[in-house]
Structure formats: structure tokens, C-alpha cells
Write a protein that holds these residues in place. Structure first.
Motif, mmCIF file in Angstrom:
data_model
loop_
_atom_site.group_PDB
_atom_site.id
_atom_site.type_symbol
_atom_site.label_atom_id
_atom_site.label_comp_id
_atom_site.label_asym_id
_atom_site.label_seq_id
_atom_site.Cartn_x
_atom_site.Cartn_y
_atom_site.Cartn_z
ATOM 1 N N LYS A 172 0.712 -1.242 0.092
ATOM 2 C CA LYS A 172 -0.023 0.041 0.055
ATOM 3 C C LYS A 172 0.962 1.270 -0.046
ATOM 4 N N ARG A 173 1.991 1.227 0.556
ATOM 5 C CA ARG A 173 2.756 2.587 0.481
ATOM 6 C C ARG A 173 3.288 2.814 -0.776
ATOM 7 N N TYR A 174 3.722 1.676 -1.556
ATOM 8 C CA TYR A 174 3.982 2.185 -2.962
ATOM 9 C C TYR A 174 2.944 2.621 -3.638
ATOM 10 N N ILE A 175 1.746 2.160 -3.449
ATOM 11 C CA ILE A 175 0.598 2.365 -4.105
ATOM 12 C C ILE A 175 0.180 4.092 -4.056
ATOM 13 N N ALA A 176 0.318 4.468 -2.737
ATOM 14 C CA ALA A 176 0.196 5.641 -2.278
ATOM 15 C C ALA A 176 1.189 6.669 -2.826
ATOM 16 N N LEU A 177 2.608 6.142 -2.902
ATOM 17 C CA LEU A 177 3.542 7.103 -3.496
ATOM 18 C C LEU A 177 3.281 7.144 -4.969
ATOM 19 N N SER A 178 3.041 6.158 -5.585
ATOM 20 C CA SER A 178 2.730 6.300 -7.123
ATOM 21 C C SER A 178 1.686 7.016 -7.476
ATOM 22 N N SER A 179 0.568 7.203 -6.720
ATOM 23 C CA SER A 179 -0.430 8.047 -6.708
ATOM 24 C C SER A 179 -0.194 9.552 -6.374
ATOM 25 N N ASN A 180 0.760 9.674 -5.544
ATOM 26 C CA ASN A 180 1.430 11.138 -5.253
ATOM 27 C C ASN A 180 2.174 11.782 -6.500
ATOM 28 N N ILE A 181 2.938 10.661 -7.131
ATOM 29 C CA ILE A 181 3.924 11.169 -8.046
ATOM 30 C C ILE A 181 2.861 11.670 -9.468
ATOM 31 N N LEU A 182 1.896 10.588 -9.290
ATOM 32 C CA LEU A 182 0.727 10.824 -10.643
ATOM 33 C C LEU A 182 0.140 12.130 -10.284
ATOM 34 N N ALA A 183 -0.223 12.383 -9.021
ATOM 35 C CA ALA A 183 -0.932 13.744 -8.832
ATOM 36 C C ALA A 183 -0.100 15.032 -9.202
ATOM 37 N N ASN A 184 1.459 14.777 -9.060
ATOM 38 C CA ASN A 184 2.200 15.885 -9.163
ATOM 39 C C ASN A 184 2.370 16.112 -10.822
ATOM 40 N N LEU A 185 2.238 15.131 -11.427
ATOM 41 C CA LEU A 185 2.268 15.168 -13.156
ATOM 42 C C LEU A 185 1.114 15.831 -13.468
ATOM 43 N N ARG A 186 -0.159 15.316 -13.032
ATOM 44 C CA ARG A 186 -1.406 16.251 -13.384
ATOM 45 C C ARG A 186 -1.291 17.685 -12.782
ATOM 46 N N TYR A 187 -0.975 17.937 -11.710
ATOM 47 C CA TYR A 187 -0.706 19.286 -11.247
ATOM 48 C C TYR A 187 0.263 20.249 -12.186
ATOM 49 N N ILE A 188 1.280 19.582 -12.956
ATOM 50 C CA ILE A 188 2.231 20.382 -13.690
ATOM 51 C C ILE A 188 1.513 20.517 -14.995
ATOM 52 N N LYS A 189 0.610 19.642 -15.258
ATOM 53 C CA LYS A 189 -0.127 19.839 -16.516
ATOM 54 C C LYS A 189 -1.415 20.572 -16.457
ATOM 55 N N HIS A 190 -1.729 21.165 -15.215
ATOM 56 C CA HIS A 190 -2.850 22.002 -15.057
ATOM 57 C C HIS A 190 -4.088 21.144 -15.220
ATOM 58 N N GLU A 191 -3.875 19.854 -14.864
ATOM 59 C CA GLU A 191 -5.322 19.123 -14.934
ATOM 60 C C GLU A 191 -5.591 18.856 -13.152
ATOM 61 N N TYR A 192 -6.274 19.935 -12.693
ATOM 62 C CA TYR A 192 -6.386 19.665 -11.232
ATOM 63 C C TYR A 192 -7.266 18.887 -10.677
ATOM 64 N N ASP A 193 -8.416 18.639 -11.389
ATOM 65 C CA ASP A 193 -9.459 17.795 -11.026
ATOM 66 C C ASP A 193 -8.725 16.085 -10.857
#
Length: 746
Positions: free
Chosen positions: A71-92
């Protein structure tokens, strides 16, 4: 292109899944290592703006993490994926991923991962202008990192606090404070990406504060780190920031050059990504053709001729289209070339005009500085006569009427002298003629000297001054003691002026010490008049006070706080003010010094040498003093002031006569003017020291003294008294040297 990306992703996903199923013997540790490599690679791809590669690696890491229920790696993967969407301005999408990461981390109690997710969520909320919520999540992250003493992550929190302050747009100085804290936290960190972000946002803050030189310096530091490490986003933004800075500096050529670099960096990234995708597309197509050849060689031979005709027809159409496009492109380039040439001519013309205007402004500034220096020096000589004669008349038993007029004349003379000194200080600061010196000094003793000098003014207002000095501050510091004295005299003097029958508190305490560098905080607080909110920013400008009524009631030139602000800027610091009308004011600032020892000041009672000693004027009786002065009025005034105290005076009109008189007569002390016909006071002192090294020589001069007084002391002077002087200071210095010369115990 989007369908191709999906196809590649599905292919990669399927191949990863099949590979995973075919290797059932692979243990959990190997899979964990593979996940870590994928996550690290994904972060590097995001920094390099290679988003498709990052998505593939993140999706693979999520599949592998789920296969071992980590679960820790799943959460970390989701965190990095959120950072990618943040950089691309896909806030939802970014919100969905980061909330999933936070939920998992809260469930498994992963506090370190949770703090990292809080920072990421705060960044997303910041760009959605949800500033209060963003602040709340930064507070949560800081609490976790502070508990674990994680300096690097505390630095990330400080950076994002600064960015949040910038986006709020209400206090850019507050943003700089957060960035300074971040720099301290990240000092020993290898996280070059966050350091480049820090310098980029710091350049933004300085640009908004119109401090263009510091803005340029910070932007270049960010850009250097980005180039060294391939931080694509920082390269694009950093060049764009430098373009804006040079535009603000009226440097159009440099601004245009940096803007082009930003566009080239952006185009390079887009070209690289497109080139990768085209390669993948070609690879897929060739694989499909090879499969067809293997399955049906005969069919391919029969269809070859038909295919060839279609290819030829398509080639002809494409050739015509290409020629048309090239023609249009050539025409467009020709027109753009003409427009660019005209724009360059216009820019060069404007640049020439700006250069001429700058040169004229510099000449005008130099002329103003020279004029002020000359006129204020010329004002000092007659002002000496005014203050000196006033002092003499006050001592000759005037009537009550006359005494009132003479006191008014004395006040006016002192006010005029204060105005002249303030104008000179401000003139030197604006002309960049003030240098920061590095000498060893005792800070507590320096502050005590300032308080002694201001004691009479405080007593007149029936105001008490309290000093709270941190005993952990080292005795010996290295810095510029004169500028610190100037800052404190102006701030404390300002508090005295606006505080009657009240209290003033001066506090100095140590914030921290890193190796030999000591960070100190200064606070000057009073319970006087106070300053209204709308006037608090304006009072640091030249010739500005709280209001016309305040000016009439308390007087003053409105230059003291402006000088303080300029001096602190020179020392890489800032002045902060908190005040309420009718409740008093609090001024704070921070300074950095080099500690030369670690011995703290103790609570022991000061020795006699440390305490200010009051010397009696009786020591002057029958002492022989030589007055070296070319101005007859100044001769008369100085002589009469001394003779009233039963001093035996002699006068020399120039340096040559002074040398001869000292050679042939005995004197207990010499008062030496600097500028005289013939040889100067400095040259005369050098000659006297060749045959008499013991006699005290004091420079009594109307010349404005620079911060560096070494020239006087190195050439044989014992002390300096600037004219016009206060009689208390005049007698104190003369008595001190007469006492030392006579070896009289004090």
C-alpha cells in the motif's frame, strides 16, 4: 497521437503483466526494487517534461505494487501521478490522485509519506487559489517534519510557503523571509531541483519588489542549476523570468535574447517528445508490414504494382503540398525577417536614447552629490560660529528674555546640524558610496555607547530605556559597527521623539548559530504615539512623516527611517514595523555576523573601564593647548570656550606655524584643523609625530567624516571632534586625553 499513446501504454501494460505472470518465482524484494526504480525514473521524467514516459512507469509501478499488496508504494505512485497532473494543470485529476494517496497513508500510518502528500496537495490548492486550505496542509506537513527534524523537507515547506505568499500578493517581503528560511534548511541538501525552484521564486519576489539586481542574480542561479541537471521547466521559466527582469531594466536586447532562449528550450522539449512518438509509430508500422510479408508473400507480390502506383500518386500529391508549404513558409520568413529588422532598428534607436538618458541621469546624480557635499561643508563653518557663540553667550549670565532667545537659537543650530548630517548620509547611500566594513567589535558595548549618547534626550522626555541583551551572544563579532550604531541611533531616537513619560525596550537575541555564523534579531519597541496603518509604508520614504500634525508637534526631517531602510538593504536585511495608533510601535530586523569566539557575555558587574566616566573640567586648569585654525572667528570661539575653563591657549594660523610652535614650546594638547592654506592638518601632524610622539592631537574639523577613520589614526591623530560640536563631547574628549597624559587616576 493520443490514440497512439494509449496503444503504447496498453502494449506496455500487457507486456509487463505477462512478464510478471511468467516470473512467479520472483520474490517480493526484487519486485520492490523494480518498483523503486520505476518511481525514481518517473520523477526524473516529470522533471524533464517527458510525461508519457512518466505515466507508463507510474502505471507499471501501481500494477506491481498491487501484485504484492504494498500500500505504501501504491500511495507514493498516486502522489507522483498527482504531481504530474498538477504540472499539466489537470487539477481535478490531480485532486483525485492525491486524495487517494492521503487516504492510504492515513490508513497505514505512513507519516513521512503523508507529510509529502500534504505538501503536494497544498501546491494543487495554491494554484486553485484556495490559499487558506493550502496553508492548513503546509502546517500539517511542517508539524510532522519538525517532529522528525527533517531539515530538507522543512526547506520544501518553507519554499511552498513563500510561493503561497507570492500568489496571495499581499506581502512579498514575507515571501522572501520564507525563502531565506528554506535556503538555511537546504544548505546541506543535495536536492538541486528544489534549490533551483527556490532561486526561481526568489527572483520572482525581488522582481515584484523592484529589486532588479537581486532578481537577476537569483534567476541566473536557478538557470545554472537547471542547465547542469536538465530541469526543463526551470530552464523555460528561468529564461522567461530573466527576459522580464531585463525588460524592467529597460534593456530590450537582453530581454529579447532571454525570451528567445525560453522559446528554444520549449521547442526543444516539444521536438524531442514528438521525435520519440514518431519513432515508436514507425517501429509499430514496420513490425506490422513484416508480419504481413511473412503471412502472404505471394499476395504481396501481386499487390506490389498496385501499391507502387498508389505510392507514386501519393508522393506526387505530397510533393505539391510540400512545395506549396515551403513557398508559404519562405514568404512568411521573408515578411518576418522584414518585421524583425524593423523591430531591431526601433529597439536599437530606443536603446541609444535610453543610454543617453542614463548617462545624463548619472551626470545629474553626480552633480547633485558633489553639490550637496560642498554646500553642507560650507554650511558647517558658519554653523560652528552660531553654536559656539550661542554657548558663550549662555554662559555670560544673560537675562531671562535673552536666555529664552539664546536657547531657541541653540535648538535651531542643533536642528540644522541634524538636517545636514541626515542629508549627507542619505546622499552617500543613494550614490552607492557607502561600503560595508568588516571589523571586530563588542556588540553590547556598542549598544551601551548608543544609549549613553541618547540618555539626555530620553531624560528630557521623562522616558525610560530598557536593554534586554541575550547573554549567549559571543563577545567578539565581525561586522560593521558604525552602520549598526547609525541604525540604532535613528530607531531609538525616533522612539524617544514620539514617546513621552513612557518606556522604550531594546531587545537583542540570538536566532541561531551555524559554525561561526551568528544570526541575531533586533527589536526596538515603545509605548508612544504609534503610527496609523495607512502611513506605515510611507514613513520609510525620504522626507516623510506620519502626518503634517506630527511634523508640527515633534519636528524632524523625515530622513531617519529612510536612512535605516537603506543601511539595512546594504547589509542584506529588511526593516519590519508593527504599530497601532496611540499604542506604540515595534521595529524589528535581523543581521548576520561572524563570531570570533564562543565566550558569552556574563552577568558580572561592569568594571570601571566599561562604565562611562564623567571627568571634571578642573583638570583643564593651567593646561597649555595649541589651537591650529586658519579661520579667525573659529579661533576666537574655540579660544574663549577654553579660556573660560582657565586654559592657557596659543593659536597657529596654519600647519607650518604649528610645527614651529610645537618644536619650540611645551603644550599639553593640540586641536588641529584639517584644511588650511599651505600644508594640511594631516601633513602637519605627520611632521609633529617625527619629533613628538606623546602629545595628544585631536582633529577639530568641519570636514564630514567617512565611515573609515583609519587615515586619521594612522597619520598620528588620537581622536576626532567634528564641527560644529556639542560642548559636552568637546570637553569630555579633551579632559580624557589630558587625564591620560597627566596619568591622573579616573
Amino acid at each position: 497521437m493520443k490514440n497512439l499513446s494509449i496503444f503504447i501504454f496498453l502494449s506496455f501494460f500487457c507486456s509487463s503483466t505477462f512478464a510478471f505472470q511468467g516470473q512467479e518465482v520472483k520474490n517480493e524484494e526484487e519486485i520492490s526494487n523494480q518498483i523503486q526504480e520505476l518511481l525514481s525514473g518517473a520523477e526524473s521524467s516529470i522533471i524533464g517534461y517527458n510525461f508519457d514516459s512518466a505515466i507508463r512507469k507510474l502505471d507499471s509501478s501501481i500494477v506491481l505494487s498491487r501484485s504484492i499488496n504494498h500500500k505504501r508504494y501504491i500511495a507514493l505512485s498516486s502522489n507522483i501521478l498527482a504531481n504530474l497532473r498538477y504540472i499539466k494543470h489537470e487539477y481535478d485529476s490531480a485532486n483525485t490522485h492525491i486524495k487517494r494517496a492521503i487516504a492510504i497513508q492515513e490508513e497505514i500510518g505512513d507519516n513521512i509519506g503523508l507529510a509529502y502528500s500534504y505538501i503536494q496537495y497544498a501546491k494543487i490548492l495554491d494554484l486553485q487559489k484556495k490559499y487558506s486550505e493550502a496553508q492548513k496542509y503546509l502546517d500539517r506537513a511542517e508539524k510532522i517534519y519538525d517532529k522528525n527534524n527533517n531539515q530538507e523537507q522543512l526547506g520544501l515547506v518553507a519554499i511552498n510557503r513563500g510561493v503561497l505568499a507570492l500568489h496571495r500578493g499581499n506581502d512579498y517581503s514575507d515571501a522572501l523571509t520564507h525563502f531565506r528560511n528554506a535556503e538555511i534548511y537546504l544548505e546541506n541538501s543535495d536536492n538541486k531541483y528544489e534549490k533551483s525552484r527556490l532561486d526561481y521564486y526568489r527572483s520572482t519576489a525581488y522582481l515584484l519588489l523592484a529589486n532588479l539586481d537581486k532578481a537577476e542574480e537569483s534567476a541566473k542561479k536557478a538557470l545554472d542549476l537547471a542547465h547542469e541537471n536538465g530541469f526543463a521547466g526551470v530552464m523555460i521559466s528561468g529564461n522567461r523570468r530573466l527576459s522580464a527582469i531585463h525588460e524592467a531594466k529597460n534593456q530590450p536586447d537582453e530581454a529579447l535574447a532571454y525570451l528567445r532562449k525560453s522559446m528554444e528550450a520549449q521547442d526543444s522539449i516539444i521536438y524531442h517528445l514528438n521525435d520519440v512518438e514518431l519513432g515508436r509509430e514507425a517501429s509499430a508500422m514496420y513490425g506490422k508490414d513484416a508480419l504481413k510479408n511473412t503471412l502472404s508473400a505471394l499476395t504481396l507480390q501481386n499487390a506490389e504494382q498496385e501499391k507502387s502506383l498508389k505510392v507514386n500518386k501519393l508522393t506526387t500529391i505530397l510533393s505539391v503540398a510540400l512545395i506549396t508549404i515551403l513557398s508559404l513558409l519562405t514568404l512568411s520568413l521573408y515578411k518576418n525577417n522584414n518585421l524583425r529588422a524593423r523591430a531591431n532598428d526601433l529597439l536599437q534607436k530606443k536603446n541609444s536614447e535610453l543610454t543617453i538618458a542614463k548617462e545624463n541621469a548619472e551626470k545629474a546624480s553626480l552633480a547633485k552629490a558633489q553639490f550637496l557635499s560642498t554646500i553642507t561643508h560650507e554650511l558647517r563653518t558658519p554653523l560652528y560660529a552660531v553654536t559656539g557663540l550661542t554657548h558663550l553667550l549662555l554662559e555670560e549670565s544673560p537675562t531671562e528674555n535673552q536666555k529664552e532667545h539664546l536657547n531657541s537659537l541653540k535648538f535651531s543650530g542643533e536642528y540644522l546640524l541634524s538636517l545636514i548630517n541626515n542629508i549627507l548620509d542619505l546622499n552617500k547611500l543613494e550614490a552607492n558610496k557607502v561600503e560595508v566594513l568588516q571589523t571586530t567589535f563588542n556588540l553590547k558595548r556598542r549598544i551601551s555607547d548608543v544609549l549613553v549618547a541618547l540618555k539626555n534626550s530620553a531624560d528630557e522626555k521623562n522616558t525610560s530605556i530598557h536593554l534586554n541583551f541575550d547573554d549567549s551572544i559571543p563577545n567578539k563579532l565581525k561586522g560593521d559597527p558604525l552602520k549598526i550604531s547609525q541604525i540604532l541611533i535613528n530607531l531609538i531616537g525616533n522612539s524617544i521623539k514620539f514617546t513621552e513619560n513612557g518606556d522604550i525596550w531594546i531587545s537583542v537575541f540570538k536566532l541561531k548559530q551555524v559554525d561561526k555564523t551568528v544570526y541575531l534579531a533586533f527589536e526596538i519597541k515603545d509605548n508612544g504615539e504609534g503610527i496609523s496603518k495607512e502611513k506605515q509604508k510611507a514613513i520609510f520614504e525620504n522626507f516623510t512623516q506620519g502626518s503634517t500634525q506630527i511634523n508640527r508637534k515633534f519636528g524632524g526631517t523625515g530622513l531617519g527611517l529612510s536612512i535605516v531602510k537603506n543601511l539595512l538593504t546594504l547589509l542584506n536585511s529588511e526593516i519590519n514595523l508593527e504599530s497601532d495608533l496611540g499604542k506604540g510601535s515595534k521595529f524589528t530586523f535581523e543581521l548576520r555576523f561572524e563570531a570570533l569566539d564562543n565566550v558569552a557575555i556574563t552577568h558580572a558587574k561592569p568594571t570601571k573601564e566599561q562604565e562611562p566616566v564623567a571627568l571634571s573640567n578642573d583638570i583643564m586648569i593651567d593646561k597649555r593647548i595649541l589651537i591650529v585654525e586658519d579661520n579667525k572667528i573659529n579661533q576666537m570661539i574655540t579660544r574663549k570656550i577654553l579660556e573660560k575653563n582657565k586654559v592657557i591657549c596659543d593659536v597657529a594660523d596654519n600647519g607650518t606655524i604649528a610645527i614651529e610652535k610645537v618644536h619650540n614650546n611645551h603644550f599639553d594638547l593640540i586641536l588641529m584643523d584639517i584644511h588650511m592654506p599651505g600644508i594640511s592638518g594631516i601633513e602637519a601632524t605627520i611632521e609633529i609625530r617625527k619629533f613628538n610622539e606623546e602629545i595628544p592631537i585631536i582633529a577639530l574639523t568641519a570636514v564630514t567624516l567617512d565611515e573609515n577613520l583609519d587615515e586619521f589614526y594612522l597619520n598620528g591623530f588620537n581622536d576626532i571632534i567634528p564641527k560644529p560640536y556639542k560642548t559636552e563631547e568637546f570637553f569630555h574628549k579633551i579632559n580624557r586625553y589630558l587625564a591620560a597624559s597627566a596619568k591622573t587616576p579616573v
